[in-house]
Write a protein that holds these residues in place. Structure first.
Motif, PDB file in Angstrom:
ATOM      1  N   GLU A 152       1.348   4.859 -31.897  1.00 25.36           N
ATOM      2  CA  GLU A 152       0.233   4.155 -31.264  1.00 25.36           C
ATOM      3  C   GLU A 152       0.610   3.684 -29.860  1.00 25.36           C
ATOM      4  O   GLU A 152      -0.191   3.791 -28.918  1.00 25.36           O
ATOM      5  N   ARG A 154       2.821   5.043 -27.865  1.00 27.31           N
ATOM      6  CA  ARG A 154       2.917   6.230 -26.989  1.00 27.31           C
ATOM      7  C   ARG A 154       1.533   6.662 -26.523  1.00 27.31           C
ATOM      8  O   ARG A 154       1.357   7.066 -25.365  1.00 27.31           O
ATOM      9  N   LYS A 155       0.549   6.598 -27.432  1.00 30.13           N
ATOM     10  CA  LYS A 155      -0.814   6.970 -27.052  1.00 30.13           C
ATOM     11  C   LYS A 155      -1.357   6.019 -26.002  1.00 30.13           C
ATOM     12  O   LYS A 155      -2.010   6.431 -25.034  1.00 30.13           O
ATOM     13  N   LYS A 156      -1.132   4.715 -26.210  1.00 34.69           N
ATOM     14  CA  LYS A 156      -1.645   3.720 -25.270  1.00 34.69           C
ATOM     15  C   LYS A 156      -0.975   3.874 -23.891  1.00 34.69           C
ATOM     16  O   LYS A 156      -1.625   3.662 -22.867  1.00 34.69           O
ATOM     17  N   LEU A 157       0.264   4.219 -23.880  1.00 31.79           N
ATOM     18  CA  LEU A 157       0.976   4.363 -22.607  1.00 31.79           C
ATOM     19  C   LEU A 157       0.780   5.751 -22.001  1.00 31.79           C
ATOM     20  O   LEU A 157       1.147   5.987 -20.845  1.00 31.79           O
ATOM     21  N   GLY A 158       0.211   6.650 -22.747  1.00 30.21           N
ATOM     22  CA  GLY A 158      -0.034   8.001 -22.246  1.00 30.21           C
ATOM     23  C   GLY A 158       1.232   8.874 -22.253  1.00 30.21           C
ATOM     24  O   GLY A 158       1.342   9.805 -21.474  1.00 30.21           O
ATOM     25  N   LEU A 159       2.168   8.549 -23.089  1.00 32.93           N
ATOM     26  CA  LEU A 159       3.410   9.317 -23.151  1.00 32.93           C
ATOM     27  C   LEU A 159       3.329  10.425 -24.197  1.00 32.93           C
ATOM     28  O   LEU A 159       4.167  11.321 -24.194  1.00 32.93           O
TER      29      LEU A 159
END
Length: 160
Positions: A152, A154-159
């Motif tokens: 979650e 990683r998704k929020k940070l765009g990674l």
């Protein structure tokens, strides 16, 4: 007058009977009367009483301790008392103080502690295996939650 003579005769006859040796009072058959038994509670003597000297006052004599009725504790009560003692010693109290607060003697404490330490080894092994299985299960749950949180983030940070 007649009454006076009659009383004199009765006194004389009782005196004569008292002077006559009877079978019960002769030396051959005389038995000693049993000594009265002492009281079961024994008082402790003070140093002055042992040496034959009298105590200076009644206040100096130690009072007799009254023995209480013996209490029989169940296994659960024993475990609770031992737990209380362990908690108090963990806080810094001495073992003697903790035992007194629990209301048991030192001998009783050490006997209970010894008996509690002698549990069968088979039960300990079963408990250990159960704990290890539960530990593995909890580690898996924690790993799954951490993976989800990581995904979650990683998704929020765009990674990802």
């Amino acid at each position: 007058m007649a009454d006076l003579k009659e009383t004199e005769r009765s006194q004389a006859s009782t005196e004569a009977l008292a002077k006559e040796p009877t079978h019960e009072t002769t030396h051959e058959t005389r038995k000693k009367a049993p000594k009265p038994k002492r009281a079961t509670g024994r008082a402790t003597r003070t140093g002055a009483a042992k040496s034959g000297k009298q105590a200076p006052s009644s206040e100096a004599v130690a009072p007799l301790t009254v023995r209480t009725v013996r209490k029989i504790y169940s296994e659960k009560e024993r475990a609770q008392k031992l737990g209380e003692i362990e908690k108090q010693t963990g806080r810094g109290d001495s073992i003697k103080d903790a035992i007194k607060k629990a209301g048991i003697s030192e001998q009783t404490y050490y006997q209970w502690k010894k008996a509690a330490g002698q549990t069968p080894g088979g039960d300990e092994l079963k408990d250990l295996v159960k704990l290890e299985e539960e530990n593995v299960r909890l580690k898996k749950l924690l790993a799954d939650r951490l993976r989800k949180e990581n995904a979650e983030l990683r998704k929020k940070l765009g990674l990802g």
